[in-house]
Design a protein around this motif. Sequence first.
Motif, PDB file in Angstrom:
ATOM      1  N   LEU A 158       0.810  -1.218   0.000  1.00 11.64           N
ATOM      2  CA  LEU A 158       0.000   0.000   0.000  1.00 11.64           C
ATOM      3  C   LEU A 158       0.844   1.270   0.000  1.00 11.64           C
ATOM      4  O   LEU A 158       0.397   2.315  -0.466  1.00 11.64           O
ATOM      5  CB  LEU A 158      -0.952   0.006   1.196  1.00 11.64           C
ATOM      6  N   ASP A 159       2.080   1.185   0.482  1.00  7.57           N
ATOM      7  CA  ASP A 159       2.947   2.363   0.514  1.00  7.57           C
ATOM      8  C   ASP A 159       3.875   2.445  -0.706  1.00  7.57           C
ATOM      9  O   ASP A 159       4.784   3.271  -0.735  1.00  7.57           O
ATOM     10  CB  ASP A 159       3.757   2.396   1.810  1.00  7.57           C
ATOM     11  N   TYR A 160       3.641   1.598  -1.717  1.00  4.42           N
ATOM     12  CA  TYR A 160       4.491   1.628  -2.906  1.00  4.42           C
ATOM     13  C   TYR A 160       4.316   2.970  -3.627  1.00  4.42           C
ATOM     14  O   TYR A 160       3.196   3.440  -3.811  1.00  4.42           O
ATOM     15  CB  TYR A 160       4.135   0.472  -3.850  1.00  4.42           C
ATOM     16  N   PRO A 161       5.404   3.605  -4.069  1.00  4.80           N
ATOM     17  CA  PRO A 161       5.321   4.924  -4.729  1.00  4.80           C
ATOM     18  C   PRO A 161       4.859   4.809  -6.187  1.00  4.80           C
ATOM     19  O   PRO A 161       5.657   4.851  -7.112  1.00  4.80           O
ATOM     20  CB  PRO A 161       6.758   5.442  -4.632  1.00  4.80           C
ATOM     21  N   ILE A 162       3.560   4.713  -6.391  1.00  5.48           N
ATOM     22  CA  ILE A 162       2.996   4.493  -7.724  1.00  5.48           C
ATOM     23  C   ILE A 162       2.732   5.813  -8.469  1.00  5.48           C
ATOM     24  O   ILE A 162       2.785   5.857  -9.690  1.00  5.48           O
ATOM     25  CB  ILE A 162       1.709   3.646  -7.621  1.00  5.48           C
ATOM     26  N   VAL A 163       2.467   6.889  -7.735  1.00  5.07           N
ATOM     27  CA  VAL A 163       2.146   8.174  -8.360  1.00  5.07           C
ATOM     28  C   VAL A 163       3.322   8.649  -9.205  1.00  5.07           C
ATOM     29  O   VAL A 163       4.475   8.622  -8.786  1.00  5.07           O
ATOM     30  CB  VAL A 163       1.770   9.227  -7.292  1.00  5.07           C
ATOM     31  N   GLY A 164       3.012   9.046 -10.450  1.00  7.32           N
ATOM     32  CA  GLY A 164       4.032   9.512 -11.382  1.00  7.32           C
ATOM     33  C   GLY A 164       4.623   8.417 -12.245  1.00  7.32           C
ATOM     34  O   GLY A 164       5.452   8.686 -13.106  1.00  7.32           O
ATOM     35  N   ARG A 165       4.206   7.179 -12.037  1.00  2.48           N
ATOM     36  CA  ARG A 165       4.734   6.059 -12.821  1.00  2.48           C
ATOM     37  C   ARG A 165       3.682   5.537 -13.794  1.00  2.48           C
ATOM     38  O   ARG A 165       2.496   5.733 -13.605  1.00  2.48           O
ATOM     39  CB  ARG A 165       5.176   4.923 -11.901  1.00  2.48           C
ATOM     40  N   LYS A 166       4.173   4.843 -14.821  1.00  2.29           N
ATOM     41  CA  LYS A 166       3.308   4.174 -15.783  1.00  2.29           C
ATOM     42  C   LYS A 166       3.241   2.694 -15.418  1.00  2.29           C
ATOM     43  O   LYS A 166       4.098   2.179 -14.697  1.00  2.29           O
ATOM     44  CB  LYS A 166       3.866   4.325 -17.200  1.00  2.29           C
ATOM     45  N   LEU A 167       2.244   2.013 -15.956  1.00  2.00           N
ATOM     46  CA  LEU A 167       2.049   0.605 -15.639  1.00  2.00           C
ATOM     47  C   LEU A 167       3.281  -0.238 -15.945  1.00  2.00           C
ATOM     48  O   LEU A 167       3.660  -1.095 -15.158  1.00  2.00           O
ATOM     49  CB  LEU A 167       0.830   0.050 -16.396  1.00  2.00           C
ATOM     50  N   ASP A 168       3.941   0.028 -17.069  1.00  2.00           N
ATOM     51  CA  ASP A 168       5.105  -0.791 -17.427  1.00  2.00           C
ATOM     52  C   ASP A 168       6.329  -0.513 -16.552  1.00  2.00           C
ATOM     53  O   ASP A 168       7.341  -1.194 -16.662  1.00  2.00           O
ATOM     54  CB  ASP A 168       5.455  -0.652 -18.908  1.00  2.00           C
ATOM     55  N   GLU A 169       6.251   0.455 -15.666  1.00  2.00           N
ATOM     56  CA  GLU A 169       7.337   0.756 -14.734  1.00  2.00           C
ATOM     57  C   GLU A 169       7.121   0.099 -13.365  1.00  2.00           C
ATOM     58  O   GLU A 169       7.932   0.283 -12.463  1.00  2.00           O
ATOM     59  CB  GLU A 169       7.456   2.270 -14.540  1.00  2.00           C
ATOM     60  N   LEU A 170       6.038  -0.653 -13.243  1.00  2.00           N
ATOM     61  CA  LEU A 170       5.695  -1.254 -11.958  1.00  2.00           C
ATOM     62  C   LEU A 170       6.043  -2.736 -11.916  1.00  2.00           C
ATOM     63  O   LEU A 170       5.930  -3.424 -12.930  1.00  2.00           O
ATOM     64  CB  LEU A 170       4.196  -1.085 -11.688  1.00  2.00           C
ATOM     65  N   PRO A 171       6.440  -3.235 -10.750  1.00  2.00           N
ATOM     66  CA  PRO A 171       6.744  -4.654 -10.614  1.00  2.00           C
ATOM     67  C   PRO A 171       5.465  -5.467 -10.387  1.00  2.00           C
ATOM     68  O   PRO A 171       5.197  -5.974  -9.302  1.00  2.00           O
ATOM     69  CB  PRO A 171       7.654  -4.692  -9.378  1.00  2.00           C
TER      70      PRO A 171
ATOM     71  N   LEU B 125       0.704  -5.978 -20.135  1.00  2.00           N
ATOM     72  CA  LEU B 125      -0.438  -5.439 -20.882  1.00  2.00           C
ATOM     73  C   LEU B 125      -0.348  -3.932 -21.103  1.00  2.00           C
ATOM     74  O   LEU B 125      -1.240  -3.339 -21.690  1.00  2.00           O
ATOM     75  CB  LEU B 125      -1.740  -5.747 -20.127  1.00  2.00           C
ATOM     76  N   ALA B 126       0.715  -3.304 -20.645  1.00  2.00           N
ATOM     77  CA  ALA B 126       0.819  -1.842 -20.647  1.00  2.00           C
ATOM     78  C   ALA B 126       0.601  -1.231 -22.030  1.00  2.00           C
ATOM     79  O   ALA B 126      -0.124  -0.243 -22.165  1.00  2.00           O
ATOM     80  CB  ALA B 126       2.154  -1.399 -20.071  1.00  2.00           C
ATOM     81  N   ARG B 127       1.218  -1.774 -23.066  1.00  2.00           N
ATOM     82  CA  ARG B 127       1.068  -1.184 -24.410  1.00  2.00           C
ATOM     83  C   ARG B 127      -0.384  -1.190 -24.850  1.00  2.00           C
ATOM     84  O   ARG B 127      -0.882  -0.201 -25.393  1.00  2.00           O
ATOM     85  CB  ARG B 127       1.943  -1.917 -25.415  1.00  2.00           C
TER      86      ARG B 127
END
Length: 113
Positions: A25-38, A44-46
């Motif tokens: 829940l504390d993962y820094p997701i704001v400012g990132r795109k789906l393909d930048e996430l683990p 499916l990002a594209r």
Amino acid sequence: MTIKNGNMQYIAVNESFMKLLNLPLDYPIVGRKLDELPTSLAYLARRIHKQERLVMQHRDKISSIVTHPVGKGLSLQTMCFDTIPYYDDHGLCIGTMLQVRPVDIFCPSYVLD
């Protein structure tokens, strides 16, 4: 629920979406795109970004049905991803909002509805 800007970067997410992605829940997701996430949905990002651009261009909702392992147990689930335009206070489409809901029973007539 998530909100993304026109660059496909997350600007707001809720706890349910973080659980769906199996991220802390504390993962820094704001400012990132789906393909930048683990996350296992990153492949499916594209396709998702293409769909988001279409939503912004046509200013209309697009829904996708995805069957994918989700959550901590990675159980296979079928979900409906509703992508809708997100507008600013001046009525300009500045991004997209995503709502995810489970699909309990699926048959071809649901797609037609």
